[in-house]
Design a protein around this motif. Structure first.
Motif, PDB file in Angstrom:
ATOM      1  N   PRO A  20      19.219  53.416  11.941  1.00 16.14           N
ATOM      2  CA  PRO A  20      19.414  52.234  12.800  1.00 16.14           C
ATOM      3  C   PRO A  20      20.353  51.220  12.143  1.00 16.14           C
ATOM      4  O   PRO A  20      20.343  51.031  10.930  1.00 16.14           O
ATOM      5  CB  PRO A  20      17.994  51.668  12.948  1.00 16.14           C
ATOM      6  CG  PRO A  20      17.088  52.819  12.692  1.00 16.14           C
ATOM      7  CD  PRO A  20      17.793  53.683  11.683  1.00 16.14           C
ATOM      8  N   GLN A  72      20.718  39.639  12.408  1.00 17.48           N
ATOM      9  CA  GLN A  72      19.746  39.559  13.504  1.00 17.48           C
ATOM     10  C   GLN A  72      20.303  38.738  14.665  1.00 17.48           C
ATOM     11  O   GLN A  72      20.067  39.061  15.835  1.00 17.48           O
ATOM     12  CB  GLN A  72      18.451  38.923  12.996  1.00 17.48           C
ATOM     13  CG  GLN A  72      17.732  39.722  11.918  1.00 17.48           C
ATOM     14  CD  GLN A  72      17.132  41.018  12.433  1.00 17.48           C
ATOM     15  OE1 GLN A  72      16.963  41.196  13.649  1.00 17.48           O
ATOM     16  NE2 GLN A  72      16.803  41.928  11.530  1.00 17.48           N
ATOM     17  N   ASN A 119      22.709  40.751  16.879  1.00 22.25           N
ATOM     18  CA  ASN A 119      22.006  41.668  17.779  1.00 22.25           C
ATOM     19  C   ASN A 119      21.336  40.926  18.924  1.00 22.25           C
ATOM     20  O   ASN A 119      21.357  41.387  20.078  1.00 22.25           O
ATOM     21  CB  ASN A 119      20.974  42.468  16.987  1.00 22.25           C
ATOM     22  CG  ASN A 119      20.490  43.689  17.722  1.00 22.25           C
ATOM     23  OD1 ASN A 119      21.226  44.288  18.495  1.00 22.25           O
ATOM     24  ND2 ASN A 119      19.246  44.070  17.494  1.00 22.25           N
ATOM     25  N   HIS A 165      20.898  42.890  22.342  1.00 26.16           N
ATOM     26  CA  HIS A 165      20.434  44.018  21.520  1.00 26.16           C
ATOM     27  C   HIS A 165      21.324  45.251  21.682  1.00 26.16           C
ATOM     28  O   HIS A 165      20.852  46.383  21.726  1.00 26.16           O
ATOM     29  CB  HIS A 165      18.984  44.360  21.853  1.00 26.16           C
ATOM     30  CG  HIS A 165      18.029  43.252  21.524  1.00 26.16           C
ATOM     31  ND1 HIS A 165      17.471  43.097  20.275  1.00 26.16           N
ATOM     32  CD2 HIS A 165      17.553  42.214  22.274  1.00 26.16           C
ATOM     33  CE1 HIS A 165      16.683  42.040  20.261  1.00 26.16           C
ATOM     34  NE2 HIS A 165      16.718  41.479  21.463  1.00 26.16           N
ATOM     35  N   ASP A 190      21.076  47.931  19.027  1.00 24.26           N
ATOM     36  CA  ASP A 190      19.913  48.819  19.026  1.00 24.26           C
ATOM     37  C   ASP A 190      20.186  50.126  19.746  1.00 24.26           C
ATOM     38  O   ASP A 190      19.357  51.033  19.721  1.00 24.26           O
ATOM     39  CB  ASP A 190      18.708  48.130  19.686  1.00 24.26           C
ATOM     40  CG  ASP A 190      18.163  46.998  18.825  1.00 24.26           C
ATOM     41  OD1 ASP A 190      18.397  47.024  17.609  1.00 24.26           O
ATOM     42  OD2 ASP A 190      17.526  46.079  19.380  1.00 24.26           O
ATOM     43  N   SER A 191      21.344  50.209  20.435  1.00 24.85           N
ATOM     44  CA  SER A 191      21.659  51.421  21.184  1.00 24.85           C
ATOM     45  C   SER A 191      21.781  52.593  20.230  1.00 24.85           C
ATOM     46  O   SER A 191      22.319  52.474  19.133  1.00 24.85           O
ATOM     47  CB  SER A 191      22.970  51.245  21.962  1.00 24.85           C
ATOM     48  OG  SER A 191      24.031  50.960  21.082  1.00 24.85           O
ATOM     49  N   SER A 192      21.292  53.737  20.665  1.00 21.00           N
ATOM     50  CA  SER A 192      21.247  54.920  19.801  1.00 21.00           C
ATOM     51  C   SER A 192      22.594  55.617  19.794  1.00 21.00           C
ATOM     52  O   SER A 192      23.217  55.817  20.828  1.00 21.00           O
ATOM     53  CB  SER A 192      20.165  55.882  20.291  1.00 21.00           C
ATOM     54  OG  SER A 192      20.141  57.046  19.498  1.00 21.00           O
TER      55      SER A 192
END
Length: 549
Positions: free
Chosen positions: A157, A293, A296, A301, A304-306
């Motif tokens: 991540p 932080q 993001n 966010h 946070d995308s994969s």
């Protein structure tokens, strides 16, 4: 497809915009409907006959043509001005501003330390060998470690990886500072060979190598992955402007970092300056974590995308110390295979070729040449400052070039411009002694102006690679490119050691011009003979749009 349903009748109205219809599973879906339990009477079922409504290739019946024509008139189509505005608008502008703040603060502390440790070693020992040894192992660590770190970042991540890399970098900087302070307080005058074998120096070399690797990994992550997500891959102007801003901040940090430490040295002794630098490093860590932080959170966010399916076993295997050699070799092999298969390989190789230019560029070799020729230090300083100004101007020119002619032609223009001016500088050098005023000014001006092309391609080439490399491999490919570039620098460093006499500068200059000319030829050949993958990847670039018309 949107169906408006009134009572038991269906009034069909189609709105299609950038939609891909997959009909491979239509039969399966129809079978699934057969298995549904029956609904109570009077319940309407909103089922659309996709095969009839979408796939029917027959012309519209005459009595329905007007209705269908009216429906398609409602399709929203952006004007050319609206498309240009969208291309220049970042996907997450607030996230980009937070990224700039994080990049500025982290890079400023890093550049401050990059100036501090060589100055401290120079005060500690008159020879240049200790600095060269630390620098050599730093580049070697990047060459060997960048592929495995890049692969790890692609399977981990983003935010936790960012926090961990910052922690490693700050910790190794503090260890290095402690070793240098210890040596300044306790170590006396010793021979160079004895100095290299001291335990504190060995720890300094190891910590410096890890710090360099962590710093470059953070740079690759932000410059090749984060900025693409925040600016938008399908918004070329916004991405070009974001890349240009990162380059401006980098140049600013290089200048300010050296100036700040130089100012500290005029007021305090070297040990006090190192302690102040260490305090800044400690304060920087929580600020950088907070900024990560913030990036993001203000970008919905997006980080946070994969990129790839989460696989904890891969991360655990890569972090296994017992398999570090095996994993390193495997990652280099895997990274090389992925690197050479990318569509934008020539653009990346051109970037690597530019790293062979160590002679006709501002740096240690050029400074040594000018000082040996008896050039005034004020002229040498003015030359370095002019090169920095040209680099800063290039960041503004590059985004304008992308907007006018597209990223592909902008890249070719930067490389051809640099190769042409360096050829002029080489010609002037071989034509006669550069100690005379006119040849010297032409020689230095040609090199300084060539930085316009160099930095323009640095910005544009980065965007080309960002566009061509999928997000799931951004860090792996970026790490592999940095690794190969470090190898190129190591090769030229070895050449400089072999040809260490100033009289051999002409040989190094020929190698430098040849590498830049080779980069320009390779890129233009790739641009002139595009593949179908290249056309599809840069379908909106003006170069291919003109060819299509």
């Amino acid at each position: 497809l949107v169906n408006a349903m009134k009572s038991n009748n269906f009034v069909q109205r189609c709105y299609i915009a950038n939609v891909e219809v997959d009909v491979s599973n239509v039969n399966k879906e129809e079978e699934a409907f057969d298995d549904h339990p029956s609904l109570p009477p009077g319940c309407s079922i909103p089922v659309v006959n996709i095969l009839g409504d979408v796939l029917d290739s027959s012309p519209f019946p005459p009595n329905d043509s007007a209705q269908h024509h009216a429906d398609f008139e409602e399709l929203p189509v952006l004007s050319e001005g609206e498309q240009q505005t969208l291309a220049a608008t970042p996907a997450h502008p607030a996230g980009l501003y937070a990224l700039y703040a994080s990049y500025l603060f982290g890079n400023l502390v890093e550049q401050l330390w990059n100036f501090a440790w060589p100055a401290a070693l120079a005060i500690l020992h008159p020879s240049l060998l200790p600095v060269a040894v630390v620098g050599f192992f730093g580049k070697l660590s990047v060459f060997l470690g960048a592929p495995i770190v890049g692969k790890l970042m692609d399977h981990f991540p983003r935010i936790p990886m960012y926090t961990g890399l910052n922690a490693v970098q700050v910790a190794t900087q503090l260890i290095s500072a402690a070793m240098v302070i210890y040596a300044l307080k306790n170590a006396g005058r010793t021979s160079t060979s004895a100095l290299l074998l001291r335990p504190w120096f060995i720890v300094l070399v190891i910590a410096g190598a890890i710090e360099r690797l962590a710093g470059l990994a953070l740079g690759v992550s932000m410059e090749r992955d984060w900025v693409v997500l925040l600016a938008g891959t399908n918004r070329p102007v916004a991405l070009a402007q974001a890349n240009a801003m990162l380059n401006r901040l980098d140049l600013l940090c290089e200048t300010v970092g050296a100036s700040v430490f130089g100012l500290l040295l005029t007021k305090y002794d070297i040990v006090t300056c190192l302690k102040i630098s260490s305090a800044l490093m400690i304060c920087s860590f929580p600020i950088l974590v907070m900024l990560g932080q913030l990036i993001n959170s203000v970008s919905c966010h997006a980080l946070d995308s994969s990129r790839t399916p989460s696989d904890e076993s891969i991360c655990a295997d890569l972090l296994d110390v017992r398999k570090i050699v095996q994993n390193g070799l495997s990652s280099i092999k895997h990274g090389w295979n992925e690197y050479k298969q990318q569509t934008v390989l020539p653009a990346s190789v051109a970037t690597v070729f530019l790293n062979f230019n160590v002679a006709l560029a501002p740096g240690a070799i050029m400074t040594a040449l000018l000082m040996h020729r008896g050039i005034s230090p004020s002229i040498v300083g003015a030359f370095s400052g002019l090169c920095s100004v040209m680099g800063l101007v290039a960041t503004f020119i590059s985004s304008s070039l992308v907007k006018r002619v597209g990223i592909l032609k902008a890249g070719a223009a930067g490389l051809i411009f640099q190769a042409s001016l360096l050829s002029i500088a080489l010609t002037v050098y071989w034509a006669g002694p550069i100690s005379q005023r006119t040849p010297l000014l032409i020689f230095l001006a040609s090199i300084a102006l060539s930085r316009l092309g160099h930095m323009s391609y640095d910005v544009v080439g980065t965007q080309i690679i960002q566009t061509g490399v999928p997000a799931s491999k951004a860090n792996l490919i970026g790490g592999m490119e940095v690794s190969i570039a470090s190898l190129a620098e190591l090769v030229m460093l070895a050449m400089a050691i072999i040809a260490n006499d100033v009289s051999h500068f002409g040989f190094l200059a020929i190698l430098s011009v040849s590498s830049v000319a080779g980069a320009a030829w390779m890129f233009c050949r790739w641009l002139g003979n595009p593949t179908d993958e290249q056309r599809e990847l840069f379908i909106f670039d003006p170069h291919f749009q003109l060819q299509a018309t």
